[in-house]
Design an enzyme around this catalytic site. Structure first.
Site, PDB file in Angstrom:
ATOM      1  N   GLU A  78      57.385-111.262  11.215  1.00 37.09           N
ATOM      2  CA  GLU A  78      58.337-110.630  10.300  1.00 37.09           C
ATOM      3  C   GLU A  78      58.374-111.342   8.941  1.00 37.09           C
ATOM      4  OE1 GLU A  78      62.022-110.340  12.580  1.00 37.09           O
ATOM      5  OE2 GLU A  78      61.309-108.460  13.434  1.00 37.09           O
ATOM      6  N   ASP A 117      62.238-106.007  21.603  1.00 35.28           N
ATOM      7  CA  ASP A 117      63.235-106.785  20.858  1.00 35.28           C
ATOM      8  C   ASP A 117      64.641-106.591  21.424  1.00 35.28           C
ATOM      9  OD1 ASP A 117      64.385-108.370  18.976  1.00 35.28           O
ATOM     10  OD2 ASP A 117      64.258-106.945  17.325  1.00 35.28           O
ATOM     11  N   GLU A 144      73.251-107.711  19.174  1.00 33.33           N
ATOM     12  CA  GLU A 144      72.574-106.990  18.092  1.00 33.33           C
ATOM     13  C   GLU A 144      72.370-105.519  18.433  1.00 33.33           C
ATOM     14  OE1 GLU A 144      68.820-108.707  16.942  1.00 33.33           O
ATOM     15  OE2 GLU A 144      68.389-107.091  15.530  1.00 33.33           O
ATOM     16  N   TRP A 202      58.900 -99.976  12.146  1.00 33.89           N
ATOM     17  CA  TRP A 202      60.272-100.173  11.692  1.00 33.89           C
ATOM     18  C   TRP A 202      60.938 -98.814  11.463  1.00 33.89           C
ATOM     19  CZ3 TRP A 202      59.765-104.834   7.691  1.00 33.89           C
ATOM     20  CH2 TRP A 202      59.508-106.011   8.424  1.00 33.89           C
TER      21      TRP A 202
END
Ligand code: GCV
Length: 694
Positions: free
Chosen positions: A287, A361, A389, A538
């Site tokens: 990233e 993730d 998250e 993304w």
């Protein structure tokens, strides 16, 4: 407030600060009489800092539990009626050294261990037992951690913010350190030590080079001085390019002798200030972070360079496997395996590779990462995310122990049946000497540490499982509820029931049937329509792959073939859409809208039912909470009740967003038994846009 030991909040006005260390007065008269029998003294022959903390904690705890200040003495001699700390010569391996035994011996309660840490952990175990008003007669506890490095990872930044933090700002006050040391650091250490956590990475893996400066090393040392008293080592995340940006070198190539010398000097400087420094955590070539690949080197080259610098010391290198390239044709699922498996056997023994539980993730449900079991020559550590998250931030109640357990109990089949992920990371499968489990912390500066009062249970559950992954999610929930919320059995049962179902309920309205949502943006609002981003992986559409034919990511041989990274027995569970358990279906298959599933419904109907039942079940959670109301502190009750209302509203939001958006592909009505959303897709999009606006 200084510490919760010196100034406890009143039980009827609990602000959550004391966590599970409330030490509420014992109400069972017979039990209290028994406890008083062992409250004549605490014998501590040791002069060490850690046993000193144990002594202080026990005195504080007993004072509050049974109302007596118990004197400390150095040796019990022939005296009876006290608690005795007994430090034995160390014989076992590193993990065994941290274990403890508690038992009555000759009229005393004896806590014995092979290390000061063991005494401290035994003391907290005894206090836990007493908080739950359990008898001491016949008490026999013998406990050893299964994993050696049990750590929290803080994603805290120098400016006081926390990446993916939902409970205020960072508790580390860099601007006032090292001169002022916030008393809260000690309470943080106590809470962690009570669970057996023995390491903390203070700063974000998206690291600032500043932490390698002399100034910041001094600040870090001030925190380390507090944590050390509770057996916690301090670690730092490093910015791989620090030799260049901070040291002024031409580059940060791990094979460049000047770079290696810079790190060796830096490490020496750190150890001069922090003699028990734990080591480094590294996010490299991930990233946008710099790393060894910037110089044509491998992850092993980078990690081994840091290991070489740490060689004269006890410290370790924790190298993260969270990597994935911006390749439009690739499947991000496969990336970590592809980069790391070929490096097996090339890492220095001081290196542990830290792997996220799943291949993508921290999604609400992921299959276990295929790296587990596939790097037998490299110790692999587990990275769980405690902070929510993808689990509703601090607004949704999601108890995470079932998620952690699901991964730990998954069978990799690498050495035949029973080769669980837990056995990979506790070292028993491949004989790793260094074993590690890390949790991305959910703590912040909010008075109650975690924002959502029930999120404290996730910190607690992580710590308890890090010590003993065989504990059940239910046992941990029951324990936490009793320590933190109420001793009343009926109410406890309502809360535990609600906690145990909470993750499935969340998945129901958020990512049913194996959907995932690691798209960019705030990670808060539903945006399944998001199709443009800086890179394909993304975007939301990359993951769910909805089209007029169906939904889901084909990872079988006809698709990305990510399944081939697992052993055949694991593949067999997931490679046939007719046999894949529904919770994993869309992780591995692109399924047509009208396909009949095992439930008897078509994909479209099943999806609708799950979205509705998830959202509706939040009302059931509200009812459970209401049923416990009379036995809860008023402030905590109101706080959670309010958050549950938010959760209910947002659950419907998620339900409507998925449903209305996917309906544009399925072109089918909502099943007749369900009431269709009372808004349009455009209206939902508008409501999401508010959260994306500047
Ligand atoms: C610390 C995800 C998160 C990032 C995080 C990253 C990581 O992408 O959204 O905030 O960065 O994982 O684990 O490195």
């Amino acid at each position: 407030m200084a510490t919760f030991a010196s100034n406890p909040t009143a039980p009827e006005d609990d602000d959550g600060y004391r966590l599970w260390l409330r030490y509420e007065p014992v109400t069972n008269a017979a039990i209290k009489v028994e406890y008083l029998k062992y409250a004549s003294f605490i014998a501590n022959t040791e002069k060490g800092e850690i046993t000193g903390s144990a002594l202080k904690e026990l005195q504080t705890g007993l004072k509050q539990l049974i109302g007596k200040r118990v004197p400390a003495i150095t040796t019990a001699g022939s005296r009876t009626g006290g608690v005795v700390f007994s430090l034995k010569p160390a014989t076992g391996d590193s993990a065994a050294k941290e274990g403890y035994q508690i038992q009555p011996v000759s009229g005393n309660i004896v806590i014995s261990a092979q290390s000061e840490r063991g005494i401290l952990y035994g003391t907290f175990a005894l206090l836990r037992h007493m908080q739950m008003q359990q008898p001491l007669k016949n008490l026999r506890i013998s406990s050893t951690p299964k994993i050696r490095y049990r750590m929290l990872n803080h994603w805290d930044n120098t400016d006081g913010t926390i990446e993916r933090g939902y409970a205020g700002g960072s508790i580390w006050k860099w601007y006032e350190l090292p001169e002022r040391v916030d008393p809260r650091y000690e309470d943080y250490a106590r809470a962690n030590a009570s669970l057996g956590i023995n390491g903390t990475v203070l700063n974000n893996v998206n690291a600032s080079a500043r932490f390698m400066s002399q100034e910041y090393i001094g600040k870090v040392a001030a925190i380390a001085n507090v944590l050390r008293k509770y057996g916690i080592k301090t670690y730092l995340s490093v910015y791989f390019a620090a030799p260049k940006t901070l040291g002024g070198l031409a580059g940060s190539d791990p094979l460049d002798p000047n770079v290696r010398a810079w790190w060796a000097d830096k490490v020496a400087e750190i150890y001069k200030t922090i003699p028990d420094f734990g080591g480094f955590l590294v996010k490299a070539n991930s990233e946008g972070e710099p790393g060894p690949q910037d110089y044509g080197r491998t992850h092993a080259d980078g990690a081994n360079m840091l290991a070489a610098a740490l060689k004269p010391y006890d410290g370790i290198v924790v190298w993260r496997a969270f990597v994935y390239k911006a390749d439009p044709d690739a499947d991000r699922f496969k990336a970590a395996y592809e980069e790391f498996v070929p490096l097996d056997g090339q890492f220095d023994p001081k290196v542990i590779v830290q792997v996220k539980n799943g291949p993508i993730d921290f999604q609400p449900r992921e299959p276990f990462s295929p790296l587990f079991g596939n790097m037998p020559k490299t110790p692999l550590g587990m990275e769980f995310q405690i902070t929510q998250e993808y689990l509703g931030f601090a607004a949704h109640a999601v108890y995470e122990a079932p998620l952690f357990k699901e991964c730990l109990e998954s069978d990799t089949w690498v050495n035949g049946q029973g080769s669980t992920v837990a056995k990979v990371i506790d070292g028993s499968l491949h004989g790793y000497e260094r074993t590690l489990i890390a949790g991305v912390a959910n703590t912040g500066s909010d008075r109650n540490w975690t924002g959502h009062p029930l999120a404290q249970a996730n910190w607690y559950a992580f710590g308890r499982l890090a010590w003993d992954h065989q504990l059940s999610a239910e046992q941990i929930a029951a324990e936490w509820t009793q320590l933190t919320l109420t001793r009343q059995i009926k109410s406890r049962e309502h809360i535990v029931k609600m906690m145990l179902r909470s993750r499935e309920i969340y998945i129901g309205y958020n990512t049913p049937l194996g959907l995932s949502r690691p798209w960019m943006g705030v990670h808060f609002a539903p945006e399944p329509w998001q199709s443009r981003g800086a890179r394909p992986d993304w975007t939301a559409t990359y993951y769910h792959r909805a089209d007029s034919a169906g939904l889901g990511f084909d990872r079988t041989t006809s698709g990305s073939n990510a399944l081939s990274q697992y052993r055949p027995q694991v593949q067999a569970q997931w490679n046939d859409p007719d046999k894949t358990p529904l919770p994993y279906l869309l992780w591995f298959h692109h399924v047509s809208w009208n396909k009949k599933l095992g439930s008897g419904r078509t994909l479209w109907d099943e999806l609708c039912h799950r979205l509705y039942s998830g959202a509706d079940s939040v009302s059931w959670m509200q009812q459970q909470w209401e049923l416990a109301r009379n036995d809860l502190d008023t402030r905590v009750y109101a706080d959670v009740a309010g958050r549950l209302k938010v959760q209910r509203r947002e659950a419907i939001w998620w339900r409507d967003a998925w449903l209305l958006y996917l309906q544009t592909f399925s072109r089918q009505p909502v099943p007749a038994s369900l009431t269709p959303p009372d808004r349009t897709l455009e209206e939902v999009k508008k409501s999401v846009n508010i959260y994306l606006m500047r």
